[in-house]
Design an enzyme around this catalytic site. Structure first.
Site, mmCIF file in Angstrom:
data_model
loop_
_atom_site.group_PDB
_atom_site.id
_atom_site.type_symbol
_atom_site.label_atom_id
_atom_site.label_comp_id
_atom_site.label_asym_id
_atom_site.label_seq_id
_atom_site.Cartn_x
_atom_site.Cartn_y
_atom_site.Cartn_z
ATOM 1 N N HIS A 42 0.608 5.331 1.216
ATOM 2 C CA HIS A 42 -0.311 6.196 1.874
ATOM 3 C C HIS A 42 -0.033 7.535 1.022
ATOM 4 C CE1 HIS A 42 -0.341 4.223 5.807
ATOM 5 N NE2 HIS A 42 0.876 3.744 5.090
ATOM 6 N N HIS A 81 0.794 -1.222 0.030
ATOM 7 C CA HIS A 81 0.037 0.015 -0.015
ATOM 8 C C HIS A 81 1.001 1.115 -0.192
ATOM 9 C CE1 HIS A 81 0.644 -1.259 4.344
ATOM 10 N NE2 HIS A 81 0.227 0.039 4.727
#
Length: 142
Positions: free
Chosen positions: A102, A100
């Protein structure tokens, strides 16, 4: 997808979340522990543990989605800039082992922006160490 993965559960609609964007390859949702107002995550729908495992096509798709969302965060939320952050491994703060990125909006108003640097970017490193490590990496990447 992994049965044990929180983010796979989010993509599957099994975990409550606030969706921001979705396409064939990527999914974006708000971070429940935000560093700033509007902090969100962009992930590949297909499970990959981290940066070292994600296939190039999925990495490209996530990065392009992140760029589009970063522009929108600045325009819609009034952020002045954004930080883009990835943690690759438990020792460097990765807590969910599904790749992932951010998107952390940054604001002049610190009531909206709680992110502070954990290191000092203007403290010079050893020129000898920098040169030696750079040469080593250059040789390994050639």
């Amino acid at each position: 997808m992994s049965d044990q993965c929180l983010f796979c559960g989010i993509v599957a609609g099994e975990v409550p979340h606030t969706k921001v964007s979705e396409d064939e390859t990527t999914y974006a949702f708000m971070d429940v522990n935000p560093a700033s107002d509007g902090h969100l995550l962009v992930i590949p729908k297909r499970h990959s543990v981290d940066l070292l495992e994600i296939p190039p096509g999925n990495l490209t798709a996530v990065t392009l989605t992140e760029q589009r969302i970063a522009r929108t965060v600045i325009e819609e939320l009034g952020a002045v800039e954004v930080n883009l952050l990835n943690c690759c491994g438990a020792d460097v703060w990765q807590t969910v082992f599904h790749f992932h990125l951010h998107v952390v909006p940054r604001y002049v108003d610190k009531a909206k922006d709680r992110l502070v640097l954990p290191w000092q970017p203007r403290v010079p490193g050893s020129t000898g160490t920098i040169a030696a490590l750079g040469s080593r990496l250059l040789a390994a990447l050639d």
